[in-house]
Design an enzyme around this catalytic site. Sequence first.
Site, PDB file in Angstrom:
ATOM      1  N   ARG A   1     -34.089  45.167 -44.760  1.00 27.76           N
ATOM      2  CA  ARG A   1     -33.789  45.731 -43.435  1.00 27.76           C
ATOM      3  C   ARG A   1     -32.747  46.828 -43.559  1.00 27.76           C
ATOM      4  O   ARG A   1     -31.742  46.665 -44.213  1.00 27.76           O
ATOM      5  CB  ARG A   1     -33.266  44.656 -42.492  1.00 27.76           C
ATOM      6  CG  ARG A   1     -34.316  43.656 -42.228  1.00 27.76           C
ATOM      7  CD  ARG A   1     -34.174  42.914 -40.949  1.00 27.76           C
ATOM      8  NE  ARG A   1     -35.450  42.270 -40.749  1.00 27.76           N
ATOM      9  CZ  ARG A   1     -36.359  42.665 -39.887  1.00 27.76           C
ATOM     10  NH1 ARG A   1     -36.122  43.684 -39.098  1.00 27.76           N
ATOM     11  NH2 ARG A   1     -37.515  42.055 -39.815  1.00 27.76           N
TER      12      ARG A   1
ATOM     13  N   PRO B   1     -21.714  30.648 -23.448  1.00 22.55           N
ATOM     14  CA  PRO B   1     -21.901  29.576 -24.443  1.00 22.55           C
ATOM     15  C   PRO B   1     -22.684  30.080 -25.657  1.00 22.55           C
ATOM     16  O   PRO B   1     -23.703  30.742 -25.507  1.00 22.55           O
ATOM     17  CB  PRO B   1     -22.722  28.514 -23.700  1.00 22.55           C
ATOM     18  CG  PRO B   1     -22.679  28.883 -22.269  1.00 22.55           C
ATOM     19  CD  PRO B   1     -22.347  30.336 -22.171  1.00 22.55           C
ATOM     20  N   GLU B   2     -22.168  29.803 -26.811  1.00 23.43           N
ATOM     21  CA  GLU B   2     -22.831  30.174 -28.056  1.00 23.43           C
ATOM     22  C   GLU B   2     -23.597  28.960 -28.583  1.00 23.43           C
ATOM     23  O   GLU B   2     -23.476  27.865 -28.035  1.00 23.43           O
ATOM     24  CB  GLU B   2     -21.779  30.597 -29.081  1.00 23.43           C
ATOM     25  CG  GLU B   2     -21.008  31.852 -28.690  1.00 23.43           C
ATOM     26  CD  GLU B   2     -21.705  33.128 -29.157  1.00 23.43           C
ATOM     27  OE1 GLU B   2     -22.735  33.022 -29.847  1.00 23.43           O
ATOM     28  OE2 GLU B   2     -21.219  34.211 -28.834  1.00 23.43           O
TER      29      GLU B   2
ATOM     30  N   HIS C   1     -22.669  26.983  -5.713  1.00 18.37           N
ATOM     31  CA  HIS C   1     -23.513  27.585  -6.756  1.00 18.37           C
ATOM     32  C   HIS C   1     -24.314  26.555  -7.544  1.00 18.37           C
ATOM     33  O   HIS C   1     -24.606  26.749  -8.720  1.00 18.37           O
ATOM     34  CB  HIS C   1     -22.696  28.436  -7.740  1.00 18.37           C
ATOM     35  CG  HIS C   1     -21.769  29.384  -7.061  1.00 18.37           C
ATOM     36  ND1 HIS C   1     -22.217  30.446  -6.293  1.00 18.37           N
ATOM     37  CD2 HIS C   1     -20.414  29.436  -7.008  1.00 18.37           C
ATOM     38  CE1 HIS C   1     -21.170  31.106  -5.823  1.00 18.37           C
ATOM     39  NE2 HIS C   1     -20.075  30.514  -6.223  1.00 18.37           N
TER      40      HIS C   1
ATOM     41  N   ARG D   1     -22.512  32.805 -11.590  1.00 22.15           N
ATOM     42  CA  ARG D   1     -22.920  34.203 -11.753  1.00 22.15           C
ATOM     43  C   ARG D   1     -24.436  34.394 -11.827  1.00 22.15           C
ATOM     44  O   ARG D   1     -24.919  35.522 -11.859  1.00 22.15           O
ATOM     45  CB  ARG D   1     -22.224  34.819 -12.960  1.00 22.15           C
ATOM     46  CG  ARG D   1     -20.718  34.929 -12.706  1.00 22.15           C
ATOM     47  CD  ARG D   1     -20.009  35.702 -13.769  1.00 22.15           C
ATOM     48  NE  ARG D   1     -20.498  37.078 -13.886  1.00 22.15           N
ATOM     49  CZ  ARG D   1     -20.118  37.916 -14.843  1.00 22.15           C
ATOM     50  NH1 ARG D   1     -19.291  37.508 -15.767  1.00 22.15           N
ATOM     51  NH2 ARG D   1     -20.594  39.140 -14.879  1.00 22.15           N
TER      52      ARG D   1
END
Length: 281
Positions: A162, A2-3, A103, A122
């Site tokens: 940077r 998920p972003e 799970h 997971r």
Amino acid sequence: MPELPEVETIARGLHKQVAGDTIQSIWLGEKPEPLKSSPREIAKVLEQSKILEVRRVGKHIVFDLKQPGRGRNSQERSGQCVVHLGMTGKMQVTTPDVEVAKHTHAIARLASGREVRFVDPRRFGRLAVVGARASAAAGFHASGDDPLELQSTRFIELFRGRKTPIKSALLNQKLLSGVGNIYADESLFRAGIRPRRRAASLTREQLRSLHAAVQAVLGEAIALGGSSINDYVNADGEEGFFQLEHRVYGREGEPCLVCGTPIKRVVIASRSSHYCSHCQK
Ligand SMILES: [Zn+2]
């Protein structure tokens, strides 16, 4: 994984469903990895707490909680529950009669009779609590600035000077919290900037347009997610995440949607980067 837009969507969905409800009791599974606080701490912070708000902080889902008799007023939080979904984590809001999925690592039973379940096959996901002591006043913070909240002046300040490629800088979670690979590539395409360009070589104007692109791309993805919110926060929640139509990400060799040039893929900091060599300079 998920972003940020997915996490925002999930947090909003959870907020709609459970804000105002009270956690009566907690059940925890036996697998230690997903629990970053001790079972005792988790129970202590969560049980009898009212859920004031559910919101996104970086890529974390944060439940602001209030225990009766704690805090100076009815809206002051006395603790937090912080969840990171990892690769495969899910939050389900369901009724007790729905079979508990394999799970499942934590279940919060609510006064309304429903349950919030944390499921993660997971086990890269994490659940922690921030307790009622001094730390709760400061609360949970993400490591970097929130890409949706920061102003362009702050964005420019973070990136100018940077020496790393701008793509790496965008993914640096100490600078911006929650921008992942897909959204970094899509933002750079919209801003017309090649991913390998050193951040220091970008003009203020380019950084300003990159800031706008990051916010636009994330905003569009969140808007898409909003229309399918129930797909994520439900009992079986098996549907994949919504996807913004990618203009470059994952389109190696396919024609650029703007100019037709085949999209290139390069590896920067061991991540794939996709760009159009004509549209991006
Ligand atoms: Zn192009």
